[in-house]
Design a protein around this motif. Structure first.
Motif, PDB file in Angstrom:
ATOM      1  N   ASP A 108      -3.524   0.662   7.128  1.00  0.00           N
ATOM      2  CA  ASP A 108      -2.488   0.758   6.016  1.00  0.00           C
ATOM      3  C   ASP A 108      -2.622   2.049   5.338  1.00  0.00           C
ATOM      4  OD1 ASP A 108      -4.083   0.570   3.696  1.00  0.00           O
ATOM      5  OD2 ASP A 108      -4.631  -1.450   4.212  1.00  0.00           O
ATOM      6  N   PHE A 109      -1.748   2.329   4.159  1.00  0.00           N
ATOM      7  CA  PHE A 109      -1.660   3.802   3.836  1.00  0.00           C
ATOM      8  C   PHE A 109      -2.884   4.209   2.828  1.00  0.00           C
ATOM      9  CE2 PHE A 109       3.131   5.426   4.078  1.00  0.00           C
ATOM     10  CZ  PHE A 109       3.048   4.834   5.187  1.00  0.00           C
ATOM     11  N   ASP A 120       0.680  -1.340   0.077  1.00  0.00           N
ATOM     12  CA  ASP A 120      -0.055   0.057   0.009  1.00  0.00           C
ATOM     13  C   ASP A 120       0.771   1.189  -0.035  1.00  0.00           C
ATOM     14  OD1 ASP A 120      -0.098  -1.522   2.702  1.00  0.00           O
ATOM     15  OD2 ASP A 120       0.271   0.554   3.156  1.00  0.00           O
ATOM     16  N   VAL A 121       2.145   1.193   0.007  1.00  0.00           N
ATOM     17  CA  VAL A 121       2.951   2.197   0.218  1.00  0.00           C
ATOM     18  C   VAL A 121       3.173   2.940  -1.220  1.00  0.00           C
ATOM     19  CG1 VAL A 121       5.243   2.883   0.697  1.00  0.00           C
ATOM     20  CG2 VAL A 121       4.275   1.446   2.324  1.00  0.00           C
ATOM     21  N   LEU A 122       3.644   2.332  -2.105  1.00  0.00           N
ATOM     22  CA  LEU A 122       3.850   2.971  -3.260  1.00  0.00           C
ATOM     23  C   LEU A 122       2.481   3.959  -3.911  1.00  0.00           C
ATOM     24  CD1 LEU A 122       5.453   4.023  -5.548  1.00  0.00           C
ATOM     25  CD2 LEU A 122       5.185   1.528  -6.807  1.00  0.00           C
ATOM     26  N   PRO A 123       1.410   3.215  -3.832  1.00  0.00           N
ATOM     27  CA  PRO A 123       0.264   3.831  -4.363  1.00  0.00           C
ATOM     28  C   PRO A 123      -0.182   5.128  -3.438  1.00  0.00           C
ATOM     29  CG  PRO A 123      -0.346   1.509  -4.228  1.00  0.00           C
ATOM     30  CD  PRO A 123       0.956   1.822  -3.763  1.00  0.00           C
ATOM     31  N   ALA A 124       0.284   5.123  -2.274  1.00  0.00           N
ATOM     32  CA  ALA A 124       0.288   6.244  -1.361  1.00  0.00           C
ATOM     33  C   ALA A 124       1.066   7.544  -1.862  1.00  0.00           C
ATOM     34  CB  ALA A 124       0.195   6.080   0.044  1.00  0.00           C
ATOM     35  N   ARG A 146       2.186  12.657  -4.245  1.00  0.00           N
ATOM     36  CA  ARG A 146       2.850  13.584  -4.919  1.00  0.00           C
ATOM     37  C   ARG A 146       1.940  14.116  -6.201  1.00  0.00           C
ATOM     38  NH1 ARG A 146       7.443  10.855  -8.972  1.00  0.00           N
ATOM     39  NH2 ARG A 146       5.605   9.686  -9.708  1.00  0.00           N
ATOM     40  N   ALA A 147       0.699  13.537  -6.690  1.00  0.00           N
ATOM     41  CA  ALA A 147      -0.211  14.105  -7.269  1.00  0.00           C
ATOM     42  C   ALA A 147      -0.864  15.172  -6.590  1.00  0.00           C
ATOM     43  CB  ALA A 147      -1.241  13.090  -7.641  1.00  0.00           C
TER      44      ALA A 147
END
Ligand SMILES: CSCCC(=O)C(=O)COP(=O)(O)O
Ligand SMILES: [Mg+2]
Length: 222
Positions: free
Chosen positions: A218-219, A106-110, A115-116
């Motif tokens: 989770d993130f 779940d970290v990279l999607p967050a 960033r967006a």
């Protein structure tokens, strides 16, 4: 309103088991040989001298320093000198492909979402800044360092001390109430909250009944 996020690593972005079952033993097994072989490098010398100061023995031999470091490891003491040496040893492991830095799915999607939204993201861990860059640079999701705006380690203070969060806010140059700290450890969040920060606790495993902080598992819930 949140203008920047600062996240812990162990137990927050990363499985505690990876840190304790992979990283810590890797450094422990190589510590004595590393210190003997690399003792003349300036950063190694600085860490050795740091340990001598911490144990209050300015004349300690290399073997006494090594023994002290092994005790620090047994106690999981967040010694800045130990953390510097561990980071130097882990570099070999990452570069050799002995392991990659663990990040929960779940970290990279967050990271992408923040960033967006133009929310800068920082790391604050007891691991050295060099070690933090390695974990995110050689992660199981690839090189995520482009997502990170900065890094903080124990040079700003320890994670359960309010002064550390006052210092980080000063360096990020934002008011404390616009900063969000993510951690699995409620004592760290207590310190951040006392500095005026917003807090969120990651409960990746066991519940924490002592915590006064909002919690997520989770993130994806942030
Ligand atoms: C940079 S990953 C290794 C983390 C580490 O060495 C450590 O001691 C974790 O401590 P933390 O305060 O981040 O829980
Ligand atoms: Mg943690």
């Amino acid at each position: 309103m949140i203008r920047a996020i600062v996240t812990d690593i162990e137990g927050t972005t990363t499985d505690i088991q990876f840190v304790h079952q992979v990283l810590f033993p890797y450094a422990r097994e190589r510590l004595a040989e590393f210190i003997n072989a690399q003792q003349h490098r300036s950063e190694v010398r600085a860490a050795i001298d740091g340990v001598r100061q911490e144990i209050d023995q300015s004349e300690a031999s290399l073997s006494q320093v090594t023994d002290a470091l092994l005790e620090f490891m047994d106690e999981d003491l967040k010694s800045t000198s130990l953390k510097a040496l561990q980071g130097m040893i882990w570099r070999y492991g990452y570069e050799n492909g002995d392991f990659t830095g663990h990040l929960y799915a779940d970290v990279l999607p967050a990271f992408k979402r923040w960033r967006a939204q133009n929310i800068p993201l920082y790391i604050y861990s007891s691991g050295s800044i060099a070690a933090q860059k390695l974990l995110f640079g050689y992660s199981n999701e690839g090189d995520l360092t482009p997502f990170l705006s900065g890094y903080f380690d124990t040079h700003v203070g320890h994670k359960r001390q309010t002064g550390s969060y006052i210092e980080i806010a000063k360096q990020i140059d934002l008011p404390a109430e616009q900063l969000l700290f993510l951690s699995d450890i409620h004592q760290e969040l207590d310190a951040a909250k006392a500095a005026g920060w917003q807090t969120l606790q990651l409960i990746r495993g066991e519940a924490d009944a002592q915590s006064q902080h909002p919690q997520v598992s989770d993130f994806s819930q942030i």
